[in-house]
Design an enzyme around this catalytic site. Structure first.
Site, PDB file in Angstrom:
ATOM      1  N   GLU A  39       0.823  -1.219   0.000  1.00 15.42           N
ATOM      2  CA  GLU A  39       0.000   0.000   0.000  1.00 15.42           C
ATOM      3  C   GLU A  39       0.861   1.275   0.000  1.00 15.42           C
ATOM      4  O   GLU A  39       0.600   2.212   0.747  1.00 15.42           O
ATOM      5  CB  GLU A  39      -0.953  -0.003   1.195  1.00 15.42           C
ATOM      6  CG  GLU A  39      -1.867  -1.221   1.215  1.00 15.42           C
ATOM      7  CD  GLU A  39      -2.814  -1.219   2.393  1.00 15.42           C
ATOM      8  OE1 GLU A  39      -3.834  -0.500   2.330  1.00 15.42           O
ATOM      9  OE2 GLU A  39      -2.534  -1.922   3.382  1.00 15.42           O
ATOM     10  N   VAL A  40       1.885   1.270  -0.847  1.00 14.70           N
ATOM     11  CA  VAL A  40       2.803   2.416  -0.894  1.00 14.70           C
ATOM     12  C   VAL A  40       2.153   3.566  -1.652  1.00 14.70           C
ATOM     13  O   VAL A  40       1.761   3.428  -2.816  1.00 14.70           O
ATOM     14  CB  VAL A  40       4.133   2.025  -1.564  1.00 14.70           C
ATOM     15  CG1 VAL A  40       5.050   3.248  -1.685  1.00 14.70           C
ATOM     16  CG2 VAL A  40       4.821   0.923  -0.768  1.00 14.70           C
TER      17      VAL A  40
END
Length: 212
Positions: free
Chosen positions: A2-3
């Site tokens: 979830e960057v």
């Protein structure tokens, strides 16, 4: 996992580093993923990447990569057909193996078939799955009953032949195992709870089971 790379463009020293290499934030993300993977492989390790890495890079990922699928938008059959092994647990649905989904009961997690919708010839590339106990609402007071006995239901499905899938047949085994945990000081929740941490419907359910 979830960057969000938006902040890279607004953080001066990171933006300077990217600009010096003629990289976008997306290029920087690709650089990080490849560099981290190469470091691990250089030490003889096999790399596991979250599903969004596959969704982003597709077949540019090294073929030895194991793709850890947790997002429902990731096409598991596509991942397998492209030559990657998979660890599977799609989070946050009614059969999820995410143990912080307190309203997902043991029979729902037991009913989840890891190879559902996957061609039989690709199923062996699903190496296994996992039951995550994310800790946002957990501390020492409720850890054990959040995990047990639902983790045992997950474990039986993953460690058994695909034919071992009958919920009714599994229930007595899970009840006995829950009582075994209790006898060993593990605060396992009642098997038939509608929510993981609910109190039992009556006193000493394991005593009644031992009398059967």
């Amino acid at each position: 996992d979830e960057v969000n790379t938006d902040c890279w463009d607004s953080t001066p020293h990171v933006k300077d580093w990217l600009d010096a290499r003629n990289m976008s934030a997306d290029d920087g993300y690709a650089y990080f993923v490849k560099t981290a993977g190469d470091l691990a492989r250089g030490h003889g390790k096999r790399v596991v990447q979250w599903s969004e890495v596959f969704d982003h890079f597709k077949t540019d990922l090294d073929k030895t990569t194991i793709v850890h699928v947790w997002k429902s938008v990731t096409n598991v059959t596509e991942v397998l057909a492209d030559g990657y092994d998979v660890l599977l647990n799609v989070g946050y649905d009614e059969t999820s193996w995410y143990l912080d989904n307190l309203d997902v009961t043991w029979d729902k997690v037991y009913a989840q078939e890891p190879c559902a919708g996957v061609p039989d010839d690709l199923c062996p590339r699903i190496l296994g799955g996992h039951g995550e106990m994310w800790g946002e609402t957990v501390d020492a007071s409720d850890l054990e009953q959040t995990v047990w006995p639902r983790m045992a239901a997950i474990a039986e499905r993953l460690w058994s032949e695909r034919s071992v899938a009958d919920v009714a047949e599994a229930k007595p085994r899970l009840e006995v195992f829950r009582c075994l945990l209790e006898s060993r000081g593990i605060a396992a929740a009642p098997v038939n709870n509608t929510e993981a941490r609910d109190a039992p419907p009556g006193p000493d359910s394991c005593y009644a089971q031992r009398r059967r």
